[in-house]
Design a protein around this motif. Structure first.
Motif, PDB file in Angstrom:
ATOM      1  N   GLU A   3     -33.751   6.785 -45.139  1.00 44.31           N
ATOM      2  CA  GLU A   3     -32.590   6.621 -44.189  1.00 44.31           C
ATOM      3  C   GLU A   3     -33.072   7.189 -42.822  1.00 44.31           C
ATOM      4  N   THR A   4     -33.804   8.079 -42.712  1.00 46.44           N
ATOM      5  CA  THR A   4     -34.151   8.562 -41.301  1.00 46.44           C
ATOM      6  C   THR A   4     -35.682   8.456 -41.041  1.00 46.44           C
ATOM      7  N   THR A   5     -36.038   7.979 -39.922  1.00 44.28           N
ATOM      8  CA  THR A   5     -37.462   7.999 -39.619  1.00 44.28           C
ATOM      9  C   THR A   5     -37.768   8.898 -38.442  1.00 44.28           C
ATOM     10  N   LEU A   6     -38.703   9.780 -38.293  1.00 48.71           N
ATOM     11  CA  LEU A   6     -39.060  10.194 -37.099  1.00 48.71           C
ATOM     12  C   LEU A   6     -40.652  10.094 -36.748  1.00 48.71           C
ATOM     13  N   ASP A   7     -40.956   9.339 -35.700  1.00 48.42           N
ATOM     14  CA  ASP A   7     -42.332   9.237 -35.041  1.00 48.42           C
ATOM     15  C   ASP A   7     -42.461  10.366 -34.332  1.00 48.42           C
ATOM     16  N   LEU A   8     -43.489  11.413 -34.769  1.00 47.24           N
ATOM     17  CA  LEU A   8     -43.790  12.549 -34.053  1.00 47.24           C
ATOM     18  C   LEU A   8     -45.116  12.743 -33.266  1.00 47.24           C
ATOM     19  N   ARG A   9     -45.778  11.365 -33.394  1.00 45.35           N
ATOM     20  CA  ARG A   9     -46.911  11.349 -32.786  1.00 45.35           C
ATOM     21  C   ARG A   9     -47.056  11.555 -31.049  1.00 45.35           C
ATOM     22  N   GLU A  10     -45.975  11.291 -30.244  1.00 42.75           N
ATOM     23  CA  GLU A  10     -45.795  11.547 -28.979  1.00 42.75           C
ATOM     24  C   GLU A  10     -45.301  13.070 -28.819  1.00 42.75           C
ATOM     25  N   ILE A  11     -44.710  13.478 -29.720  1.00 39.87           N
ATOM     26  CA  ILE A  11     -43.744  15.063 -29.707  1.00 39.87           C
ATOM     27  C   ILE A  11     -44.875  16.036 -29.740  1.00 39.87           C
ATOM     28  N   PRO A  12     -44.449  16.772 -28.610  1.00 45.61           N
ATOM     29  CA  PRO A  12     -45.644  18.215 -28.546  1.00 45.61           C
ATOM     30  C   PRO A  12     -45.687  18.954 -29.986  1.00 45.61           C
ATOM     31  N   PRO A  13     -46.798  19.365 -30.491  1.00 42.35           N
ATOM     32  CA  PRO A  13     -47.024  19.943 -31.585  1.00 42.35           C
ATOM     33  C   PRO A  13     -45.865  20.978 -31.902  1.00 42.35           C
ATOM     34  N   PRO A  14     -45.793  22.029 -30.796  1.00 38.14           N
ATOM     35  CA  PRO A  14     -44.470  23.092 -31.351  1.00 38.14           C
ATOM     36  C   PRO A  14     -43.412  22.680 -31.506  1.00 38.14           C
ATOM     37  N   PRO A  18     -39.480  22.210 -35.881  1.00 40.68           N
ATOM     38  CA  PRO A  18     -37.997  22.346 -35.718  1.00 40.68           C
ATOM     39  C   PRO A  18     -37.334  21.181 -35.776  1.00 40.68           C
ATOM     40  N   MET A  19     -37.908  19.957 -35.280  1.00 39.58           N
ATOM     41  CA  MET A  19     -37.176  18.832 -35.373  1.00 39.58           C
ATOM     42  C   MET A  19     -37.161  18.219 -36.707  1.00 39.58           C
ATOM     43  N   ILE A  20     -38.300  18.419 -37.390  1.00 42.18           N
ATOM     44  CA  ILE A  20     -38.283  17.887 -38.971  1.00 42.18           C
ATOM     45  C   ILE A  20     -36.977  18.668 -39.741  1.00 42.18           C
ATOM     46  N   HIS A  21     -37.093  19.954 -39.695  1.00 46.70           N
ATOM     47  CA  HIS A  21     -35.978  20.596 -40.249  1.00 46.70           C
ATOM     48  C   HIS A  21     -34.762  20.340 -39.813  1.00 46.70           C
ATOM     49  N   SER A  22     -34.409  20.164 -38.513  1.00 45.42           N
ATOM     50  CA  SER A  22     -33.354  19.682 -38.587  1.00 45.42           C
ATOM     51  C   SER A  22     -32.682  18.526 -38.815  1.00 45.42           C
ATOM     52  N   ALA A  23     -33.752  17.375 -38.896  1.00 45.90           N
ATOM     53  CA  ALA A  23     -33.226  16.080 -39.365  1.00 45.90           C
ATOM     54  C   ALA A  23     -33.109  16.062 -41.007  1.00 45.90           C
ATOM     55  N   PHE A  24     -34.042  16.992 -41.454  1.00 39.80           N
ATOM     56  CA  PHE A  24     -34.074  17.265 -42.989  1.00 39.80           C
ATOM     57  C   PHE A  24     -32.638  17.662 -43.287  1.00 39.80           C
ATOM     58  N   ASP A  25     -32.325  18.766 -42.872  1.00 39.89           N
ATOM     59  CA  ASP A  25     -31.002  19.550 -42.925  1.00 39.89           C
ATOM     60  C   ASP A  25     -29.644  18.400 -42.940  1.00 39.89           C
ATOM     61  N   VAL A  36     -43.639  10.280 -39.264  1.00 43.42           N
ATOM     62  CA  VAL A  36     -44.949   9.427 -38.918  1.00 43.42           C
ATOM     63  C   VAL A  36     -45.601  10.198 -37.946  1.00 43.42           C
ATOM     64  N   ASN A  37     -46.855  10.635 -38.579  1.00 42.76           N
ATOM     65  CA  ASN A  37     -47.577  11.860 -37.826  1.00 42.76           C
ATOM     66  C   ASN A  37     -49.010  11.324 -37.653  1.00 42.76           C
ATOM     67  N   ASP A  38     -49.648  12.157 -36.743  1.00 46.58           N
ATOM     68  CA  ASP A  38     -51.136  12.033 -36.246  1.00 46.58           C
ATOM     69  C   ASP A  38     -52.130  12.237 -37.110  1.00 46.58           C
ATOM     70  N   HIS A  39     -51.751  13.327 -38.096  1.00 47.04           N
ATOM     71  CA  HIS A  39     -52.518  14.119 -38.848  1.00 47.04           C
ATOM     72  C   HIS A  39     -51.832  14.038 -40.286  1.00 47.04           C
ATOM     73  N   GLU A  40     -52.528  14.152 -41.722  1.00 50.39           N
ATOM     74  CA  GLU A  40     -51.935  14.619 -42.928  1.00 50.39           C
ATOM     75  C   GLU A  40     -51.074  15.802 -42.515  1.00 50.39           C
ATOM     76  N   TYR A  70     -50.149   8.723 -40.477  1.00 53.05           N
ATOM     77  CA  TYR A  70     -49.905   9.132 -41.504  1.00 53.05           C
ATOM     78  C   TYR A  70     -48.320   9.110 -41.576  1.00 53.05           C
ATOM     79  N   VAL A  71     -47.956   8.563 -42.822  1.00 56.67           N
ATOM     80  CA  VAL A  71     -46.486   8.159 -43.078  1.00 56.67           C
ATOM     81  C   VAL A  71     -46.129   9.213 -44.423  1.00 56.67           C
ATOM     82  N   ALA A  72     -45.188  10.194 -44.125  1.00 55.68           N
ATOM     83  CA  ALA A  72     -44.617  11.116 -45.388  1.00 55.68           C
ATOM     84  C   ALA A  72     -43.394  10.767 -45.521  1.00 55.68           C
ATOM     85  N   ASP A  73     -42.905  10.702 -46.841  1.00 55.41           N
ATOM     86  CA  ASP A  73     -41.556  10.838 -47.205  1.00 55.41           C
ATOM     87  C   ASP A  73     -41.248  12.001 -47.674  1.00 55.41           C
TER      88      ASP A  73
END
Length: 77
Positions: A3-14, A18-25, A36-40, A70-73
């Motif tokens: 239902e929700t996809t976040l492409d994190l590859r351009e987001i600064p690692p720090p 927090p962005m993932i936890h907020s979206a998951f909540d 979608v991430n640049d590493h596993e 890398y794409v993780a569900d």
């Protein structure tokens, strides 16, 4: 299908976890957050498994689609 996809590859690692936890909540039970991430994202998996009761670790999936993609569900119980 997620239902929700976040492409994190351009987001600064720090800012990523927090962005993932907020979206998951924000998900309803039974929904999935796809990232979608640049590493596993193994550290994220272990963090979610240890700290987030609603994380359905048994149905977590991750696949490498390209060298830096890398794409993780992350399903929510």
């Amino acid at each position: 299908m997620p239902e929700t996809t976040l492409d994190l590859r351009e987001i600064p690692p720090p800012e990523r976890h927090p962005m993932i936890h907020s979206a998951f909540d924000a998900l309803e039970s039974g929904e999935t957050l796809q990232i979608v991430n640049d590493h596993e994202p193994k550290p994220l998996f272990y963090e979610m498994q240890a700290e987030v009761d609603a994380f359905d670790a048994a149905n977590y999936q991750c696949r490498q689609e390209e060298p830096q993609k890398y794409v993780a569900d992350l399903p929510k119980r």
